[in-house]
Design a protein around this motif. Structure first.
Motif, mmCIF file in Angstrom:
data_model
loop_
_atom_site.group_PDB
_atom_site.id
_atom_site.type_symbol
_atom_site.label_atom_id
_atom_site.label_comp_id
_atom_site.label_asym_id
_atom_site.label_seq_id
_atom_site.Cartn_x
_atom_site.Cartn_y
_atom_site.Cartn_z
ATOM 1 N N UNK A 1 0.694 -1.000 0.049
ATOM 2 C CA UNK A 1 -0.016 0.141 -0.073
ATOM 3 C C UNK A 1 0.965 1.157 -0.027
ATOM 4 N N UNK A 2 0.503 2.320 -0.834
ATOM 5 C CA UNK A 2 1.184 3.598 -1.079
ATOM 6 C C UNK A 2 2.463 3.468 -1.751
ATOM 7 N N UNK A 3 3.098 2.273 -2.410
ATOM 8 C CA UNK A 3 4.156 2.204 -3.044
ATOM 9 C C UNK A 3 3.988 2.723 -4.395
ATOM 10 N N UNK A 4 2.999 2.802 -5.151
ATOM 11 C CA UNK A 4 2.633 3.000 -6.443
ATOM 12 C C UNK A 4 1.930 4.370 -6.505
ATOM 13 N N UNK A 5 2.530 5.533 -7.200
ATOM 14 C CA UNK A 5 1.697 6.918 -7.049
ATOM 15 C C UNK A 5 1.163 7.148 -8.528
ATOM 16 N N UNK A 6 0.153 8.218 -8.385
ATOM 17 C CA UNK A 6 -0.495 8.384 -9.712
ATOM 18 C C UNK A 6 -0.927 9.802 -9.620
ATOM 19 N N UNK A 7 -0.753 10.264 -10.804
ATOM 20 C CA UNK A 7 -1.298 11.825 -10.952
ATOM 21 C C UNK A 7 -2.262 11.747 -12.407
ATOM 22 N N UNK A 8 -3.475 12.607 -12.356
ATOM 23 C CA UNK A 8 -4.056 12.895 -13.556
ATOM 24 C C UNK A 8 -4.171 14.161 -13.764
ATOM 25 N N UNK A 9 -3.588 14.809 -14.852
ATOM 26 C CA UNK A 9 -3.540 16.096 -15.177
ATOM 27 C C UNK A 9 -4.615 16.408 -16.194
#
Length: 260
Positions: free
Chosen positions: A50-58
């Protein structure tokens, strides 16, 4: 059936684009929109701590290519994601008088910038609009743009999600009522296609046949088309004529790389 995905060496992902990538008409539990990019992020995060993968949607609805290049592309240099998906130019192609050759030149210049900051870049072709009222007349223009996109991907070592060839997206069940944005299941099909373009194995097949649905008579289809034109097409055309965008005063829903 849930997807089983092997874990790629990708620990962060940023999605760039317009309403397609923002996820319009795919409601999320929190009242926002999910969409194929969010769904792809969940697939990429599966099986990790949990929390290892990071994601942004611009992505922001209504954005033209130059707006995406000005507002979103520079953010990639700032946040340095491992993976970027860049789907843009569709709103430009739909505009009267636009030149797919010229749009493609600007698109490639942005791809070159993205490749300097992200290890993996995925782009997609445009949809095949053969069965879509009004938009079917733009099919040749979209096909021309797609040829450029494939060449751009080859020159810049990008992965490609080929939406044009995914025939299940030509079915009415792939689209929401406005026929301009995907349904939740349509977004899921695109997420699966993108996952496979990145080399992941998915248990679900984006090309699987749709469940049977009730057939409609020609008269019923004409009535539905007229209703759609009144409710969705005419307002969309009106915004274009007034120079308005559905994305005016809308901000990116996930502007920074945050843990999933």
């Amino acid at each position: 059936m849930a997807d089983h995905l092997e874990i790629l060496d990708l620990n962060s992902y940023a999605a760039l684009g317009d309403s397609f990538t923002e996820g319009l008409n795919d409601p999320a539990p929190d009242g926002s929109f999910a969409g194929w990019a969010d769904r792809l992020a969940w697939m990429l995060a599966a099986g990790r701590p949990e929390g290892e993968f990071r994601y942004a949607n611009l992505a922001v609805r209504g954005r033209l290519l130059d707006q995406i290049i000005a507002e979103q592309v520079p953010q990639v240099r700032r946040i340095q994601p491992d993976l970027v998906t860049f789907v843009a130019g569709g709103n430009d192609i739909l505009r009267p008088g636009s030149d797919p050759d010229e749009v493609a030149e600007r698109f490639e210049a942005a791809v070159v910038q993205l490749r300097e900051s992200a290890r993996t870049v995925l782009i997609s072709t445009g949809f095949d609009t053969r069965g879509v009222p009004v938009l079917k007349h733009l099919r040749g223009k979209i096909a021309t743009y797609n040829v450029h996109l494939r060449a751009i991907a080859d020159r810049n070592d990008c992965a490609v999600a080929d939406l044009w060839s995914l025939r299940t997206l030509q079915h009415r069940q792939a689209w929401s009522e406005d026929r301009l944005h995907l349904s939740p299941e349509g977004h899921q099909r695109v997420a699966l296609l993108a996952a496979r373009a990145l080399g992941l194995t998915t248990a679900e097949d984006p090309a699987a046949p749709w469940p049977a649905e009730e057939s409609h008579t020609a008269a019923e289809q004409r009535r539905e088309n007229l209703q759609w034109a009144r409710d969705y097409l005419l307002p969309w055309v009106g915004r274009r004529l007034r120079g308005e965008s559905s994305g005016d005063h809308v901000e990116a829903k996930r502007p920074d790389l945050l843990p999933l």
